[in-house]
Write a protein that holds these residues in place. Structure first.
Motif, PDB file in Angstrom:
ATOM      1  N   ASP A  85      19.453  31.718  68.271  1.00 34.41           N
ATOM      2  CA  ASP A  85      19.275  30.303  68.869  1.00 34.41           C
ATOM      3  C   ASP A  85      18.349  29.285  68.044  1.00 34.41           C
ATOM      4  OD1 ASP A  85      20.853  31.787  70.675  1.00 34.41           O
ATOM      5  OD2 ASP A  85      18.742  32.311  72.280  1.00 34.41           O
ATOM      6  N   VAL A  86      17.038  29.731  67.746  1.00 30.89           N
ATOM      7  CA  VAL A  86      16.126  28.694  66.686  1.00 30.89           C
ATOM      8  C   VAL A  86      16.957  27.790  65.673  1.00 30.89           C
ATOM      9  CG1 VAL A  86      14.203  28.890  65.539  1.00 30.89           C
ATOM     10  CG2 VAL A  86      14.132  29.844  67.162  1.00 30.89           C
ATOM     11  N   ILE A  87      17.695  28.878  64.977  1.00 31.51           N
ATOM     12  CA  ILE A  87      18.817  28.403  63.910  1.00 31.51           C
ATOM     13  C   ILE A  87      19.816  27.067  64.580  1.00 31.51           C
ATOM     14  CG2 ILE A  87      20.725  28.817  62.086  1.00 31.51           C
ATOM     15  CD1 ILE A  87      18.533  31.254  61.717  1.00 31.51           C
ATOM     16  N   GLU A  93       7.368  34.684  71.665  1.00 33.91           N
ATOM     17  CA  GLU A  93       6.945  33.444  72.409  1.00 33.91           C
ATOM     18  C   GLU A  93       7.814  32.446  72.804  1.00 33.91           C
ATOM     19  OE1 GLU A  93       3.763  35.792  73.925  1.00 33.91           O
ATOM     20  OE2 GLU A  93       4.942  37.522  75.377  1.00 33.91           O
ATOM     21  N   SER A  94       7.525  31.584  71.183  1.00 34.89           N
ATOM     22  CA  SER A  94       7.028  29.823  71.242  1.00 34.89           C
ATOM     23  C   SER A  94       7.731  29.622  70.083  1.00 34.89           C
ATOM     24  CB  SER A  94       5.770  29.635  70.883  1.00 34.89           C
ATOM     25  OG  SER A  94       5.465  27.992  70.830  1.00 34.89           O
ATOM     26  N   PRO A  95       9.419  29.545  71.008  1.00 28.49           N
ATOM     27  CA  PRO A  95      10.204  30.033  69.758  1.00 28.49           C
ATOM     28  C   PRO A  95       9.498  27.923  68.648  1.00 28.49           C
ATOM     29  CG  PRO A  95      11.227  29.551  71.869  1.00 28.49           C
ATOM     30  CD  PRO A  95       9.968  29.312  71.882  1.00 28.49           C
ATOM     31  N   LYS A  96       8.564  26.618  69.326  1.00 27.84           N
ATOM     32  CA  LYS A  96       8.773  26.051  68.254  1.00 27.84           C
ATOM     33  C   LYS A  96       7.402  26.546  67.042  1.00 27.84           C
ATOM     34  CE  LYS A  96       4.468  24.180  70.571  1.00 27.84           C
ATOM     35  NZ  LYS A  96       4.333  23.462  71.221  1.00 27.84           N
ATOM     36  N   ASP A  97       6.826  27.470  67.403  1.00 26.58           N
ATOM     37  CA  ASP A  97       5.927  28.213  66.163  1.00 26.58           C
ATOM     38  C   ASP A  97       7.335  29.082  65.305  1.00 26.58           C
ATOM     39  OD1 ASP A  97       3.707  27.042  67.231  1.00 26.58           O
ATOM     40  OD2 ASP A  97       2.644  28.713  68.467  1.00 26.58           O
ATOM     41  N   LEU A  98       7.973  28.855  65.968  1.00 24.91           N
ATOM     42  CA  LEU A  98       9.448  29.932  64.722  1.00 24.91           C
ATOM     43  C   LEU A  98       9.133  29.172  63.792  1.00 24.91           C
ATOM     44  CD1 LEU A  98      11.379  31.976  67.244  1.00 24.91           C
ATOM     45  CD2 LEU A  98       9.174  32.696  65.801  1.00 24.91           C
TER      46      LEU A  98
END
Length: 167
Positions: A58-60, A131-136
């Motif tokens: 999802d992040v990609i 837990e935090s997608p923005k940290d990914l």
């Protein structure tokens, strides 16, 4: 020094920790249930990895073109996760003495349960990192994820070797 350090520490009940994480897990004591228990442990690990892979995918999808290097790093992590997942899911049973011995030593069983619990602990830590997608999108987070995946891979390899040497 070891006696003082050990005196106040209650030994961990590795079996109890596993049964708390895997509903209906009966352990490896009974020869007749070992294959089922092993499959249950590995299936639970695979499910957790699948959930985490979905988050990365999802992040990609949401990343824009400006984040190409992060997408490349995440893609590499996804490949590593896929390889680890396949190792766990498709590990053959073979003729390991673990599945053929009638009675297994309680210390040996404790070691197996300990390794499995360590893998679950590492998977939980990995889940926390997700837990935090923005940290990914942060390099330090991605580096931490790679390290955790390496630990899981090493622990799973140790588990595999331990099962092979159950005598």
């Amino acid at each position: 020094m070891g006696d003082k350090a050990d005196a106040g520490i209650t030994p961990r009940d590795w079996f109890a920790e596993l049964t708390a994480r895997i509903p209906n897990f009966v352990g490896y004591q009974s020869k007749d249930q070992r294959r089922t228990a092993d499959k249950m442990v590995r299936d639970t690990m695979v499910l957790k990895l699948d959930d985490l892979r979905e988050i990365l995918s999802d992040v990609i999808e949401k990343a824009n073109d400006a984040e190409t290097s992060v997408v490349d790093d995440i893609s590499k992590i996804l490949r590593t996760m896929n390889e680890l997942r396949d190792k766990i899911e498709f590990l053959g049973y073979g003729d390991a003495t673990f599945f053929t011995d009638e009675q297994l030593n309680p210390d040996f069983l404790s070691r197996v349960y300990q390794l499995e619990t360590q893998i679950y602990d590492s998977l939980d830590e990995l889940e926390t990192a997700f837990e935090s997608p923005k940290d990914l999108g942060r390099r330090d987070t991605l580096k931490d994820i790679r390290k955790r995946l390496e630990v899981i891979s090493q622990d799973f390899a140790a588990r595999k070797e331990t099962l092979k040497s159950s005598r």
